[in-house]
Design a protein around this motif. Structure first.
Motif, PDB file in Angstrom:
ATOM      1  N   LEU A   7       0.825  -1.199   0.000  1.00 36.89           N
ATOM      2  CA  LEU A   7       0.000   0.000   0.000  1.00 36.89           C
ATOM      3  C   LEU A   7       0.869   1.263   0.000  1.00 36.89           C
ATOM      4  N   HIS A   8       1.886   1.283   0.829  1.00 31.39           N
ATOM      5  CA  HIS A   8       2.734   2.477   0.948  1.00 31.39           C
ATOM      6  C   HIS A   8       3.550   2.748  -0.315  1.00 31.39           C
ATOM      7  N   ARG A   9       3.745   1.762  -1.151  1.00 28.81           N
ATOM      8  CA  ARG A   9       4.514   1.970  -2.385  1.00 28.81           C
ATOM      9  C   ARG A   9       3.809   2.912  -3.351  1.00 28.81           C
ATOM     10  N   ILE A  10       2.522   3.118  -3.188  1.00 30.04           N
ATOM     11  CA  ILE A  10       1.789   4.006  -4.088  1.00 30.04           C
ATOM     12  C   ILE A  10       1.934   5.479  -3.691  1.00 30.04           C
ATOM     13  N   GLU A  11       2.464   5.733  -2.497  1.00 32.05           N
ATOM     14  CA  GLU A  11       2.509   7.099  -1.962  1.00 32.05           C
ATOM     15  C   GLU A  11       3.186   8.105  -2.887  1.00 32.05           C
ATOM     16  N   ASP A  12       4.271   7.749  -3.512  1.00 30.06           N
ATOM     17  CA  ASP A  12       5.010   8.691  -4.356  1.00 30.06           C
ATOM     18  C   ASP A  12       4.500   8.730  -5.792  1.00 30.06           C
ATOM     19  N   LYS A  13       3.451   7.991  -6.087  1.00 28.81           N
ATOM     20  CA  LYS A  13       2.981   7.882  -7.465  1.00 28.81           C
ATOM     21  C   LYS A  13       1.757   8.732  -7.773  1.00 28.81           C
TER      22      LYS A  13
ATOM     23  N   ILE B  40      -0.122   8.219   3.846  1.00 33.78           N
ATOM     24  CA  ILE B  40      -0.845   7.045   4.331  1.00 33.78           C
ATOM     25  C   ILE B  40      -0.258   6.631   5.675  1.00 33.78           C
ATOM     26  N   THR B  41      -1.141   6.299   6.607  1.00 29.94           N
ATOM     27  CA  THR B  41      -0.753   5.730   7.894  1.00 29.94           C
ATOM     28  C   THR B  41      -1.490   4.399   8.026  1.00 29.94           C
ATOM     29  N   SER B  42      -0.783   3.348   8.393  1.00 28.29           N
ATOM     30  CA  SER B  42      -1.419   2.025   8.489  1.00 28.29           C
ATOM     31  C   SER B  42      -0.935   1.304   9.729  1.00 28.29           C
ATOM     32  N   GLY B  43      -1.726   0.315  10.161  1.00 30.73           N
ATOM     33  CA  GLY B  43      -1.291  -0.485  11.285  1.00 30.73           C
ATOM     34  C   GLY B  43      -2.407  -1.228  11.986  1.00 30.73           C
TER      35      GLY B  43
ATOM     36  N   HIS C  27      -7.152  -3.994  12.092  1.00 31.86           N
ATOM     37  CA  HIS C  27      -6.147  -3.353  11.239  1.00 31.86           C
ATOM     38  C   HIS C  27      -6.831  -2.334  10.337  1.00 31.86           C
ATOM     39  N   GLY C  28      -6.059  -1.380   9.912  1.00 31.44           N
ATOM     40  CA  GLY C  28      -6.621  -0.406   8.992  1.00 31.44           C
ATOM     41  C   GLY C  28      -5.592   0.603   8.547  1.00 31.44           C
ATOM     42  N   PHE C  29      -6.089   1.528   7.725  1.00 33.94           N
ATOM     43  CA  PHE C  29      -5.219   2.611   7.281  1.00 33.94           C
ATOM     44  C   PHE C  29      -6.041   3.853   7.002  1.00 33.94           C
ATOM     45  N   VAL C  30      -5.333   4.970   7.028  1.00 36.90           N
ATOM     46  CA  VAL C  30      -5.903   6.264   6.705  1.00 36.90           C
ATOM     47  C   VAL C  30      -5.043   6.851   5.596  1.00 36.90           C
ATOM     48  N   ALA C  31      -5.698   7.283   4.520  1.00 32.92           N
ATOM     49  CA  ALA C  31      -4.998   7.950   3.421  1.00 32.92           C
ATOM     50  C   ALA C  31      -5.603   9.340   3.271  1.00 32.92           C
ATOM     51  N   ASP C  32      -4.765  10.350   3.303  1.00 33.54           N
ATOM     52  CA  ASP C  32      -5.220  11.730   3.162  1.00 33.54           C
ATOM     53  C   ASP C  32      -4.955  12.216   1.743  1.00 33.54           C
TER      54      ASP C  32
ATOM     55  N   HIS D   4      -6.269   3.997  -9.785  1.00 32.08           N
ATOM     56  CA  HIS D   4      -4.888   3.559 -10.044  1.00 32.08           C
ATOM     57  C   HIS D   4      -4.822   2.027 -10.049  1.00 32.08           C
ATOM     58  N   PRO D   5      -4.167   1.443 -11.054  1.00 29.19           N
ATOM     59  CA  PRO D   5      -4.110  -0.022 -11.143  1.00 29.19           C
ATOM     60  C   PRO D   5      -3.455  -0.707  -9.940  1.00 29.19           C
ATOM     61  N   GLU D   6      -2.465  -0.069  -9.320  1.00 28.70           N
ATOM     62  CA  GLU D   6      -1.835  -0.677  -8.145  1.00 28.70           C
ATOM     63  C   GLU D   6      -2.800  -0.696  -6.963  1.00 28.70           C
ATOM     64  N   HIS D   7      -3.608   0.348  -6.814  1.00 27.20           N
ATOM     65  CA  HIS D   7      -4.617   0.359  -5.753  1.00 27.20           C
ATOM     66  C   HIS D   7      -5.645  -0.729  -6.000  1.00 27.20           C
ATOM     67  N   GLN D   8      -6.081  -0.876  -7.240  1.00 21.55           N
ATOM     68  CA  GLN D   8      -7.087  -1.896  -7.556  1.00 21.55           C
ATOM     69  C   GLN D   8      -6.549  -3.301  -7.301  1.00 21.55           C
ATOM     70  N   ALA D   9      -5.292  -3.536  -7.638  1.00 21.13           N
ATOM     71  CA  ALA D   9      -4.686  -4.848  -7.388  1.00 21.13           C
ATOM     72  C   ALA D   9      -4.576  -5.122  -5.884  1.00 21.13           C
ATOM     73  N   LEU D  10      -4.138  -4.120  -5.128  1.00 23.45           N
ATOM     74  CA  LEU D  10      -4.033  -4.300  -3.682  1.00 23.45           C
ATOM     75  C   LEU D  10      -5.413  -4.468  -3.067  1.00 23.45           C
ATOM     76  N   GLY D  11      -6.392  -3.695  -3.536  1.00 22.33           N
ATOM     77  CA  GLY D  11      -7.756  -3.822  -3.028  1.00 22.33           C
ATOM     78  C   GLY D  11      -8.270  -5.243  -3.178  1.00 22.33           C
ATOM     79  N   ALA D  12      -7.977  -5.863  -4.306  1.00 23.39           N
ATOM     80  CA  ALA D  12      -8.397  -7.251  -4.531  1.00 23.39           C
ATOM     81  C   ALA D  12      -7.714  -8.183  -3.527  1.00 23.39           C
ATOM     82  N   LYS D  13      -6.443  -7.927  -3.213  1.00 24.54           N
ATOM     83  CA  LYS D  13      -5.733  -8.757  -2.234  1.00 24.54           C
ATOM     84  C   LYS D  13      -6.328  -8.576  -0.838  1.00 24.54           C
ATOM     85  N   LEU D  14      -6.665  -7.335  -0.493  1.00 18.47           N
ATOM     86  CA  LEU D  14      -7.273  -7.097   0.819  1.00 18.47           C
ATOM     87  C   LEU D  14      -8.599  -7.832   0.927  1.00 18.47           C
TER      88      LEU D  14
END
Length: 104
Positions: A26-32, A39-42, A56-61, A74-84
């Motif tokens: 999830l954090h890899r998308i931050e700079d893209k 993003i804060t997660s934990g 568990h959860g995360f907050v993205a501003d 974003h395709p990376e978000h969609q791929a991660l969303g499917a994994k979650l």
């Protein structure tokens, strides 16, 4: 600013190491995405103990709604969303999303 809040009830067989791996992805998308502020997660450490299984959860501003939409598209978000979803209790039923406009 838009605060995107996601709470997840991971299946009992999903290890903390696997959850950490998913959050690292999830954090890899931050700079893209330019509209993504951070993003804060934990894992919850709430003294109230009212998580109801959402440990568990995360907050993205995001700077605005367009930034949130760019993230959602974003395709990376969609791929991660499917994994979650794959790792959550009862799939999508184990994930709670809440988008909150915040005055700063």
């Amino acid at each position: 600013m838009i605060r995107h809040i996601v709470l997840i009830r991971f299946r009992p067989d999903v290890s903390e190491a696997k959850i950490a791996e998913l959050f690292e992805e999830l954090h890899r998308i931050e700079d893209k995405l330019p509209g993504l502020i951070g993003i804060t997660s934990g894992r919850s450490d709430s003294p109230e103990k009212m998580e109801r299984g959402y440990m568990h959860g995360f907050v993205a501003d995001f700077s605005d709604w367009d930034g949130l939409q760019a993230y959602q598209d974003h395709p990376e978000h969609q791929a991660l969303g499917a994994k979650l979803v794959d790792h959550a209790v009862d799939g999508k039923e184990g994930i709670l999303c809440f988008d909150l406009p915040v005055d700063v």
